[in-house]
Design a protein around this motif. Structure first.
Motif, PDB file in Angstrom:
ATOM      1  N   LEU A 156       0.839  -0.916  -0.225  1.00  0.00           N
ATOM      2  CA  LEU A 156       0.104   0.334  -0.105  1.00  0.00           C
ATOM      3  C   LEU A 156       0.794   1.207   0.096  1.00  0.00           C
ATOM      4  O   LEU A 156       2.207   1.593   0.702  1.00  0.00           O
ATOM      5  N   LEU A 157       0.602   1.749  -0.845  1.00  0.00           N
ATOM      6  CA  LEU A 157       1.098   3.411  -1.210  1.00  0.00           C
ATOM      7  C   LEU A 157       0.784   4.228  -0.609  1.00  0.00           C
ATOM      8  O   LEU A 157      -0.625   4.826  -1.147  1.00  0.00           O
ATOM      9  N   GLU A 158       0.866   5.021   0.759  1.00  0.00           N
ATOM     10  CA  GLU A 158      -0.430   5.303   0.892  1.00  0.00           C
ATOM     11  C   GLU A 158       0.667   6.514   2.689  1.00  0.00           C
ATOM     12  O   GLU A 158       1.348   6.253   3.178  1.00  0.00           O
ATOM     13  N   ASP A 159       0.816   8.109   2.261  1.00  0.00           N
ATOM     14  CA  ASP A 159       1.019   8.938   3.433  1.00  0.00           C
ATOM     15  C   ASP A 159      -0.270   9.293   4.640  1.00  0.00           C
ATOM     16  O   ASP A 159       0.693   9.981   5.385  1.00  0.00           O
ATOM     17  N   ASN A 160      -0.673   8.536   4.464  1.00  0.00           N
ATOM     18  CA  ASN A 160      -2.025   9.456   5.366  1.00  0.00           C
ATOM     19  C   ASN A 160      -1.800   8.135   6.757  1.00  0.00           C
ATOM     20  O   ASN A 160      -2.078   7.370   6.231  1.00  0.00           O
TER      21      ASN A 160
ATOM     22  N   ASP B 124      -5.656   6.539   7.563  1.00  0.00           N
ATOM     23  CA  ASP B 124      -6.028   6.097   5.460  1.00  0.00           C
ATOM     24  C   ASP B 124      -6.119   4.564   5.658  1.00  0.00           C
ATOM     25  O   ASP B 124      -6.027   3.165   5.380  1.00  0.00           O
ATOM     26  N   VAL B 125      -4.311   4.285   6.079  1.00  0.00           N
ATOM     27  CA  VAL B 125      -3.755   3.534   6.438  1.00  0.00           C
ATOM     28  C   VAL B 125      -3.943   2.127   7.336  1.00  0.00           C
ATOM     29  O   VAL B 125      -4.510   0.710   6.865  1.00  0.00           O
ATOM     30  N   TYR B 126      -4.568   3.284   8.825  1.00  0.00           N
ATOM     31  CA  TYR B 126      -4.915   2.007   9.238  1.00  0.00           C
ATOM     32  C   TYR B 126      -6.792   1.335   9.007  1.00  0.00           C
ATOM     33  O   TYR B 126      -6.948   0.258   9.538  1.00  0.00           O
ATOM     34  N   LEU B 127      -7.391   2.528   8.483  1.00  0.00           N
ATOM     35  CA  LEU B 127      -8.753   1.850   7.740  1.00  0.00           C
ATOM     36  C   LEU B 127      -8.508   0.948   6.764  1.00  0.00           C
ATOM     37  O   LEU B 127      -9.334  -0.082   6.768  1.00  0.00           O
ATOM     38  N   PHE B 128      -7.820   1.061   6.119  1.00  0.00           N
ATOM     39  CA  PHE B 128      -7.517  -0.447   5.335  1.00  0.00           C
ATOM     40  C   PHE B 128      -7.123  -1.327   5.230  1.00  0.00           C
ATOM     41  O   PHE B 128      -8.076  -2.379   5.185  1.00  0.00           O
ATOM     42  N   LYS B 129      -6.347  -1.669   6.448  1.00  0.00           N
ATOM     43  CA  LYS B 129      -5.814  -2.779   7.074  1.00  0.00           C
ATOM     44  C   LYS B 129      -6.901  -3.413   7.905  1.00  0.00           C
ATOM     45  O   LYS B 129      -7.796  -4.751   7.928  1.00  0.00           O
TER      46      LYS B 129
END
Length: 306
Positions: free
Chosen positions: A9-13, A16-21
Protein backbone atom coordinates in the motif's frame (compact mmCIF):
# COMPACT_ATOMS: atom_id res chain seq x y z
CA UNK A 1 -7.12 -23.19 5.39
CA UNK A 2 -7.11 -19.53 4.24
CA UNK A 3 -5.17 -18.51 1.14
CA UNK A 4 -2.57 -15.74 1.37
CA UNK A 5 -2.43 -12.43 -0.50
CA UNK A 6 0.37 -9.89 -0.11
CA UNK A 7 -0.56 -6.26 -0.71
CA UNK A 8 1.76 -3.26 -0.84
CA UNK A 9 0.00 0.00 0.00
CA UNK A 10 1.40 3.38 -1.08
CA UNK A 11 -0.25 5.82 1.30
CA UNK A 12 1.12 8.75 3.33
CA UNK A 13 -1.96 9.24 5.53
CA UNK A 14 -1.71 7.09 8.68
CA UNK A 15 -5.48 7.19 9.29
CA UNK A 16 -6.15 5.86 5.79
CA UNK A 17 -3.57 3.11 6.29
CA UNK A 18 -5.31 2.04 9.50
CA UNK A 19 -8.74 2.04 7.82
CA UNK A 20 -7.43 0.04 4.87
CA UNK A 21 -6.04 -2.69 7.12
CA UNK A 22 -9.20 -2.79 9.22
CA UNK A 23 -11.32 -3.40 6.12
CA UNK A 24 -9.30 -6.51 5.27
CA UNK A 25 -9.12 -7.99 8.75
CA UNK A 26 -10.80 -11.24 9.78
CA UNK A 27 -11.63 -12.40 6.27
CA UNK A 28 -12.65 -16.06 6.46
CA UNK A 29 -11.32 -17.03 3.03
CA UNK A 30 -8.16 -14.94 2.56
CA UNK A 31 -5.39 -13.78 4.86
CA UNK A 32 -4.40 -10.31 3.59
CA UNK A 33 -0.84 -9.36 4.47
CA UNK A 34 -0.40 -5.62 3.97
CA UNK A 35 2.84 -3.66 4.00
CA UNK A 36 2.60 0.11 3.71
CA UNK A 37 5.03 2.80 2.58
CA UNK A 38 4.65 6.54 2.13
CA UNK A 39 7.14 7.02 -0.74
CA UNK A 40 7.88 5.85 -4.25
CA UNK A 41 11.39 4.86 -3.22
CA UNK A 42 9.99 2.80 -0.36
CA UNK A 43 7.59 1.01 -2.68
CA UNK A 44 10.37 0.28 -5.15
CA UNK A 45 12.48 -1.17 -2.33
CA UNK A 46 9.64 -3.43 -1.18
CA UNK A 47 9.04 -4.75 -4.70
CA UNK A 48 12.77 -5.35 -5.22
CA UNK A 49 12.81 -7.55 -2.12
CA UNK A 50 9.57 -9.52 -2.61
CA UNK A 51 7.03 -9.15 -5.43
CA UNK A 52 3.52 -8.76 -3.98
CA UNK A 53 0.22 -10.04 -5.36
CA UNK A 54 -1.20 -6.55 -5.78
CA UNK A 55 -0.39 -2.86 -5.38
CA UNK A 56 -2.83 -0.30 -3.98
CA UNK A 57 -1.61 3.26 -4.48
CA UNK A 58 -2.96 6.62 -3.43
CA UNK A 59 -2.46 8.95 -6.40
CA UNK A 60 -1.91 11.95 -4.14
CA UNK A 61 1.09 11.62 -1.86
CA UNK A 62 3.51 14.24 -0.59
CA UNK A 63 6.08 13.73 -3.37
CA UNK A 64 3.74 13.12 -6.30
CA UNK A 65 0.22 14.11 -7.32
CA UNK A 66 -2.35 12.60 -9.67
CA UNK A 67 -1.58 10.36 -12.61
CA UNK A 68 2.14 11.13 -12.37
CA UNK A 69 2.18 8.86 -9.30
CA UNK A 70 0.86 5.95 -11.36
CA UNK A 71 3.32 6.64 -14.18
CA UNK A 72 6.22 6.57 -11.72
CA UNK A 73 4.99 3.38 -10.04
CA UNK A 74 4.60 1.60 -13.37
CA UNK A 75 8.29 2.16 -14.11
CA UNK A 76 9.21 -0.45 -11.49
CA UNK A 77 5.99 -2.36 -10.84
CA UNK A 78 6.70 -5.21 -13.29
CA UNK A 79 3.45 -7.08 -14.06
CA UNK A 80 1.81 -6.51 -10.70
CA UNK A 81 -1.91 -5.56 -10.77
CA UNK A 82 -2.52 -2.01 -9.57
CA UNK A 83 -5.54 -0.44 -7.88
CA UNK A 84 -5.46 3.35 -7.56
CA UNK A 85 -7.17 5.35 -4.83
CA UNK A 86 -8.67 8.68 -5.88
CA UNK A 87 -10.71 11.48 -4.37
CA UNK A 88 -14.23 12.07 -5.68
CA UNK A 89 -13.16 11.83 -9.32
CA UNK A 90 -14.26 9.01 -11.60
CA UNK A 91 -12.57 10.66 -14.57
CA UNK A 92 -9.13 10.37 -12.99
CA UNK A 93 -9.87 6.72 -12.17
CA UNK A 94 -10.82 5.98 -15.77
CA UNK A 95 -7.69 7.72 -17.03
CA UNK A 96 -5.64 5.65 -14.58
CA UNK A 97 -7.05 2.45 -16.11
CA UNK A 98 -6.17 3.76 -19.57
CA UNK A 99 -2.61 4.27 -18.31
CA UNK A 100 -2.26 0.71 -17.04
CA UNK A 101 -4.04 0.39 -13.70
CA UNK A 102 -6.45 -2.54 -13.35
CA UNK A 103 -9.06 -0.76 -11.22
CA UNK A 104 -9.72 2.34 -9.14
CA UNK A 105 -11.58 3.11 -5.91
CA UNK A 106 -12.92 6.44 -4.67
CA UNK A 107 -11.72 6.79 -1.10
CA UNK A 108 -15.01 8.07 0.32
CA UNK A 109 -16.87 5.04 -1.10
CA UNK A 110 -14.52 2.26 0.02
CA UNK A 111 -15.87 -0.48 2.25
CA UNK A 112 -14.75 -4.05 2.90
CA UNK A 113 -16.90 -5.45 0.10
CA UNK A 114 -15.83 -3.00 -2.62
CA UNK A 115 -12.16 -3.28 -1.63
CA UNK A 116 -12.07 -7.08 -1.69
CA UNK A 117 -14.00 -7.19 -4.96
CA UNK A 118 -11.59 -4.69 -6.55
CA UNK A 119 -8.61 -6.79 -5.43
CA UNK A 120 -10.11 -9.93 -6.94
CA UNK A 121 -11.12 -8.27 -10.21
CA UNK A 122 -7.80 -6.46 -10.62
CA UNK A 123 -5.88 -9.73 -10.41
CA UNK A 124 -8.24 -11.51 -12.81
CA UNK A 125 -8.20 -8.59 -15.24
CA UNK A 126 -4.39 -8.55 -15.41
CA UNK A 127 -4.29 -12.30 -16.13
CA UNK A 128 -6.89 -11.85 -18.89
CA UNK A 129 -5.09 -8.90 -20.46
CA UNK A 130 -1.78 -10.79 -20.35
CA UNK A 131 -3.37 -13.76 -22.10
CA UNK A 132 -4.93 -11.52 -24.76
CA UNK A 133 -1.60 -9.78 -25.23
CA UNK A 134 0.09 -13.14 -25.80
CA UNK A 135 -2.49 -14.06 -28.44
CA UNK A 136 -2.03 -10.71 -30.18
CA UNK A 137 1.71 -11.32 -30.58
CA UNK A 138 1.60 -15.03 -31.47
CA UNK A 139 1.24 -16.73 -34.81
CA UNK A 140 -1.94 -18.81 -34.61
CA UNK A 141 -0.59 -21.81 -36.53
CA UNK A 142 2.83 -22.27 -34.92
CA UNK A 143 2.38 -20.24 -31.68
CA UNK A 144 5.74 -18.62 -32.35
CA UNK A 145 6.03 -14.84 -32.11
CA UNK A 146 4.44 -13.02 -35.03
CA UNK A 147 5.59 -10.04 -37.11
CA UNK A 148 4.24 -7.48 -34.62
CA UNK A 149 6.21 -9.12 -31.80
CA UNK A 150 9.32 -9.16 -34.00
CA UNK A 151 9.06 -5.42 -34.70
CA UNK A 152 8.77 -4.73 -30.96
CA UNK A 153 11.72 -6.98 -30.06
CA UNK A 154 13.88 -5.52 -32.83
CA UNK A 155 13.24 -1.99 -31.58
CA UNK A 156 14.24 -3.01 -28.05
CA UNK A 157 17.42 -4.84 -29.01
CA UNK A 158 18.42 -2.05 -31.41
CA UNK A 159 18.09 0.39 -28.52
CA UNK A 160 20.46 -1.80 -26.46
CA UNK A 161 22.91 -1.87 -29.37
CA UNK A 162 22.93 1.91 -29.68
CA UNK A 163 23.27 2.41 -25.94
CA UNK A 164 25.64 -0.40 -24.94
CA UNK A 165 27.11 -1.55 -28.29
CA UNK A 166 25.89 -5.12 -27.77
CA UNK A 167 26.01 -6.82 -31.18
CA UNK A 168 23.18 -9.03 -32.32
CA UNK A 169 22.41 -11.03 -35.42
CA UNK A 170 19.31 -11.81 -37.43
CA UNK A 171 18.75 -15.17 -39.09
CA UNK A 172 16.14 -15.66 -41.79
CA UNK A 173 15.26 -19.23 -42.73
CA UNK A 174 13.03 -20.72 -45.36
CA UNK A 175 12.00 -24.32 -46.12
CA UNK A 176 13.46 -25.58 -49.39
CA UNK A 177 10.92 -26.78 -51.96
CA UNK A 178 7.98 -26.18 -49.66
CA UNK A 179 5.49 -25.40 -52.45
CA UNK A 180 5.81 -28.87 -54.05
CA UNK A 181 5.06 -30.40 -50.62
CA UNK A 182 1.83 -28.40 -50.39
CA UNK A 183 0.96 -29.24 -54.00
CA UNK A 184 1.65 -32.96 -53.53
CA UNK A 185 0.28 -33.66 -50.04
CA UNK A 186 -2.06 -30.73 -49.41
CA UNK A 187 -1.97 -27.73 -47.10
CA UNK A 188 -2.89 -29.78 -44.01
CA UNK A 189 0.39 -31.67 -44.29
CA UNK A 190 2.21 -28.43 -45.07
CA UNK A 191 0.79 -26.81 -41.95
CA UNK A 192 1.89 -29.77 -39.82
CA UNK A 193 5.44 -29.46 -41.17
CA UNK A 194 5.44 -25.77 -40.25
CA UNK A 195 4.28 -26.68 -36.74
CA UNK A 196 6.94 -29.40 -36.36
CA UNK A 197 9.69 -27.08 -37.56
CA UNK A 198 8.49 -24.36 -35.18
CA UNK A 199 8.61 -26.89 -32.34
CA UNK A 200 12.21 -27.78 -33.18
CA UNK A 201 13.13 -24.10 -33.29
CA UNK A 202 11.69 -23.65 -29.80
CA UNK A 203 13.32 -26.79 -28.40
CA UNK A 204 16.82 -26.05 -29.68
CA UNK A 205 17.01 -22.43 -28.77
CA UNK A 206 18.73 -20.29 -26.16
CA UNK A 207 16.49 -18.57 -23.63
CA UNK A 208 17.48 -15.08 -24.79
CA UNK A 209 16.95 -15.75 -28.50
CA UNK A 210 13.81 -14.52 -30.24
CA UNK A 211 12.07 -16.94 -32.62
CA UNK A 212 9.21 -15.87 -34.85
CA UNK A 213 7.30 -16.76 -37.97
CA UNK A 214 7.94 -14.10 -40.60
CA UNK A 215 5.23 -15.28 -42.98
CA UNK A 216 4.49 -18.33 -45.13
CA UNK A 217 7.34 -20.81 -44.61
CA UNK A 218 9.81 -18.13 -43.51
CA UNK A 219 11.02 -17.87 -39.92
CA UNK A 220 13.17 -15.25 -38.25
CA UNK A 221 15.52 -15.29 -35.26
CA UNK A 222 17.13 -12.47 -33.31
CA UNK A 223 20.25 -13.72 -31.53
CA UNK A 224 22.09 -11.43 -29.07
CA UNK A 225 25.88 -11.24 -28.68
CA UNK A 226 26.86 -12.72 -32.04
CA UNK A 227 29.67 -10.37 -33.04
CA UNK A 228 31.68 -12.07 -35.80
CA UNK A 229 31.13 -14.18 -38.92
CA UNK A 230 32.68 -17.30 -37.39
CA UNK A 231 30.07 -17.34 -34.63
CA UNK A 232 27.34 -16.60 -37.15
CA UNK A 233 28.29 -19.46 -39.47
CA UNK A 234 28.60 -21.85 -36.52
CA UNK A 235 25.12 -20.80 -35.40
CA UNK A 236 23.68 -21.38 -38.88
CA UNK A 237 25.31 -24.80 -39.11
CA UNK A 238 23.90 -25.83 -35.73
CA UNK A 239 20.41 -24.68 -36.73
CA UNK A 240 20.57 -26.76 -39.90
CA UNK A 241 21.63 -29.84 -37.95
CA UNK A 242 18.52 -29.73 -35.76
CA UNK A 243 16.08 -28.60 -38.46
CA UNK A 244 17.08 -30.70 -41.48
CA UNK A 245 15.87 -34.28 -41.64
CA UNK A 246 12.80 -36.49 -41.94
CA UNK A 247 9.50 -35.04 -40.71
CA UNK A 248 6.83 -37.60 -39.86
CA UNK A 249 3.32 -36.30 -40.48
CA UNK A 250 -0.07 -37.92 -40.93
CA UNK A 251 -1.98 -37.29 -44.16
CA UNK A 252 -5.73 -36.73 -44.41
CA UNK A 253 -6.17 -40.44 -45.21
CA UNK A 254 -4.28 -41.41 -42.06
CA UNK A 255 -1.11 -42.47 -43.84
CA UNK A 256 2.16 -41.71 -42.03
CA UNK A 257 4.42 -39.73 -44.33
CA UNK A 258 8.17 -39.28 -43.82
CA UNK A 259 9.02 -36.12 -45.70
CA UNK A 260 12.63 -34.95 -46.04
CA UNK A 261 12.97 -31.30 -45.06
CA UNK A 262 15.90 -28.94 -45.42
CA UNK A 263 16.13 -25.23 -44.75
CA UNK A 264 18.02 -22.34 -46.26
CA UNK A 265 19.40 -19.87 -43.71
CA UNK A 266 20.91 -16.45 -44.14
CA UNK A 267 22.27 -14.19 -41.44
CA UNK A 268 23.74 -10.78 -40.79
CA UNK A 269 25.35 -9.06 -37.80
CA UNK A 270 24.42 -5.58 -36.59
CA UNK A 271 27.44 -3.33 -36.61
CA UNK A 272 29.62 -5.78 -38.56
CA UNK A 273 28.03 -6.26 -41.98
CA UNK A 274 24.85 -4.23 -41.54
CA UNK A 275 24.47 -0.74 -40.15
CA UNK A 276 20.74 -0.42 -39.61
CA UNK A 277 17.94 -2.85 -38.73
CA UNK A 278 16.47 -2.49 -42.24
CA UNK A 279 19.82 -3.30 -43.84
CA UNK A 280 20.26 -6.18 -41.41
CA UNK A 281 17.03 -7.85 -42.57
CA UNK A 282 17.85 -7.14 -46.22
CA UNK A 283 21.31 -8.75 -46.02
CA UNK A 284 20.02 -11.75 -44.06
CA UNK A 285 17.30 -12.20 -46.71
CA UNK A 286 19.86 -11.97 -49.54
CA UNK A 287 22.13 -14.52 -47.84
CA UNK A 288 19.19 -16.85 -47.31
CA UNK A 289 18.43 -16.87 -51.04
CA UNK A 290 22.10 -17.46 -51.82
CA UNK A 291 21.94 -20.49 -49.52
CA UNK A 292 18.77 -21.64 -51.27
CA UNK A 293 20.52 -21.43 -54.65
CA UNK A 294 23.44 -23.49 -53.34
CA UNK A 295 21.01 -26.12 -52.06
CA UNK A 296 19.27 -26.24 -55.47
CA UNK A 297 22.62 -26.70 -57.24
CA UNK A 298 23.56 -29.55 -54.91
CA UNK A 299 20.24 -31.26 -55.57
CA UNK A 300 20.76 -30.97 -59.33
CA UNK A 301 24.29 -32.36 -59.05
CA UNK A 302 23.01 -35.29 -57.01
CA UNK A 303 20.32 -36.03 -59.61
CA UNK A 304 22.92 -35.93 -62.37
CA UNK A 305 25.22 -38.25 -60.41
CA UNK A 306 22.38 -40.71 -59.76
Amino acid sequence: MRSELTIYLLEDNSDDVYLFKQLLENDKAINYSTLETDSLAGLNKLISAIVPDILVIDLNISESVGLETLIEVRKFSLDIPIIVLTGNDDEIGIQAIQLGAQDYLIKSEINASTLKRAIQFARERLILYSALGQLATRDKLTMLHNRAAFDEKLEAIESDFLRYEINYSILLLDINNFKPINDTYGHLVGDKILQHLAHRLQMFNRANDFVGRFGGDEFILIVPKVDNDEKLQSLILNKKKVLNGQYAVQSISGQILNIPISVAIGGAIRGVNAFSPKELISIADLNMYKDKEINAQLENNNKFTD
